[in-house]
Design a protein around this motif. Structure first.
Motif, PDB file in Angstrom:
ATOM      1  N   SER A  97      -3.492  -6.001 -16.161  1.00 34.39           N
ATOM      2  CA  SER A  97      -4.527  -6.462 -17.072  1.00 34.39           C
ATOM      3  C   SER A  97      -5.303  -5.221 -17.503  1.00 34.39           C
ATOM      4  O   SER A  97      -4.897  -4.086 -17.223  1.00 34.39           O
ATOM      5  CB  SER A  97      -5.447  -7.488 -16.417  1.00 34.39           C
ATOM      6  N   ASN A  99      -9.549  -3.932 -17.753  1.00 33.49           N
ATOM      7  CA  ASN A  99     -10.903  -4.362 -17.415  1.00 33.49           C
ATOM      8  C   ASN A  99     -11.687  -4.786 -18.646  1.00 33.49           C
ATOM      9  O   ASN A  99     -12.559  -5.643 -18.574  1.00 33.49           O
ATOM     10  CB  ASN A  99     -11.659  -3.243 -16.694  1.00 33.49           C
ATOM     11  N   ALA A 100     -11.361  -4.160 -19.776  1.00 33.34           N
ATOM     12  CA  ALA A 100     -12.019  -4.518 -21.037  1.00 33.34           C
ATOM     13  C   ALA A 100     -11.177  -4.012 -22.195  1.00 33.34           C
ATOM     14  O   ALA A 100     -10.398  -3.063 -22.051  1.00 33.34           O
ATOM     15  CB  ALA A 100     -13.429  -3.931 -21.101  1.00 33.34           C
ATOM     16  N   ALA A 131      -4.882  -9.861 -21.156  1.00 34.79           N
ATOM     17  CA  ALA A 131      -6.338  -9.961 -21.029  1.00 34.79           C
ATOM     18  C   ALA A 131      -6.846 -11.261 -21.612  1.00 34.79           C
ATOM     19  O   ALA A 131      -6.424 -11.668 -22.699  1.00 34.79           O
ATOM     20  CB  ALA A 131      -7.018  -8.786 -21.726  1.00 34.79           C
ATOM     21  N   LYS A 135     -12.598 -10.555 -21.651  1.00 30.78           N
ATOM     22  CA  LYS A 135     -12.530  -9.098 -21.498  1.00 30.78           C
ATOM     23  C   LYS A 135     -12.889  -8.348 -22.788  1.00 30.78           C
ATOM     24  O   LYS A 135     -12.933  -7.121 -22.800  1.00 30.78           O
ATOM     25  CB  LYS A 135     -11.111  -8.684 -21.076  1.00 30.78           C
ATOM     26  N   ALA A 151     -16.782  -7.019 -13.432  1.00 32.55           N
ATOM     27  CA  ALA A 151     -15.475  -6.768 -12.816  1.00 32.55           C
ATOM     28  C   ALA A 151     -15.577  -6.101 -11.451  1.00 32.55           C
ATOM     29  O   ALA A 151     -14.988  -6.566 -10.474  1.00 32.55           O
ATOM     30  CB  ALA A 151     -14.615  -5.916 -13.753  1.00 32.55           C
TER      31      ALA A 151
END
Length: 208
Positions: A97, A99-100, A131, A135, A151
């Motif tokens: 994934s 985180n953002a 994501a 996110k 997170a």
């Protein structure tokens, strides 16, 4: 109200996919986690060696149980973890994934050991990033703020880390070996190898 949020997120994701393309990354829209699972499966050949980084999003989607030809560095004893993580860089496909992701198409990640961001940057022939709409951040500054608030603290709790953020929910800029998970901050602003980075954006809340 929920439908309005879904529609707004869909419009954001459609714009985001266009901005990912400018950065030489391929974006996909999926309405649900199950759609994302099917999309991922369609992108992996039976002969591909697959690996992944630690990800609550991937666990929620349930894709790991669909795969058999894997390097699973996340489930080995601690004394073997470093060598197994090195092997993930030789995988054909790396699942993770982010985180953002910013509205301008940048992937922003904060990592503890660095194996996840290392594989995103170099090594595996194909990187598939998944994501949820939660996110999405307006810009890099907002992305880092989101990671440190939404997170890192829950991840530290999940991993049983004794960090200030696990106790207070706020970053304490800790520097503790074996505990700190904010070791590396990496922003992917461009993919230099065509057809390598694929970003699946899901119109649901997934992961942290």
């Amino acid at each position: 109200m929920e439908q309005n949020v879904k529609e707004a997120n869909k419009r954001k994701i459609e714009l985001l996919i266009r901005n990912l393309k400018k950065r030489n990354m391929i974006g996909y829209y999926c309405e649900t986690a199950e759609d994302a699972r099917r999309q991922i499966r369609a992108m992996i050949r039976d002969e591909d060696v697959v690996s992944w980084g630690g990800s609550a999003t991937l666990d929620q989607i349930g894709i790991k149980k669909d795969l058999s030809n894997v390097i699973d560095a996340m489930s080995v004893p601690p004394e073997r973890a470093y060598e197994e993580r090195r092997k993930t860089l030789t995988a054909d496909v790396y699942l993770t994934s982010t985180n953002a992701v910013t509205m301008d198409g940048e992937l922003v990640n904060i990592d503890g050991v660095g194996n996840r961001v290392a594989a995103m940057c170099f090594g595996p022939s194909k990187v598939i990033v998944v994501a949820g709409a939660n996110k999405i951040a307006e810009n890099e500054e907002a992305a880092i703020a989101r990671i440190k608030t939404d997170a890192c603290p829950p991840n530290c709790i999940r991993l049983d880390k004794q960090t200030p953020c696990a106790l207070t929910g706020k970053c304490g800029q800790c520097l503790t070996p074996g505990q700190t998970i904010c070791s590396y901050t990496v922003t992917t602003r461009f993919n230099s190898i065509p057809d390598r980075v694929h970003v699946i954006l899901v119109n649901e809340v997934l992961g942290y």
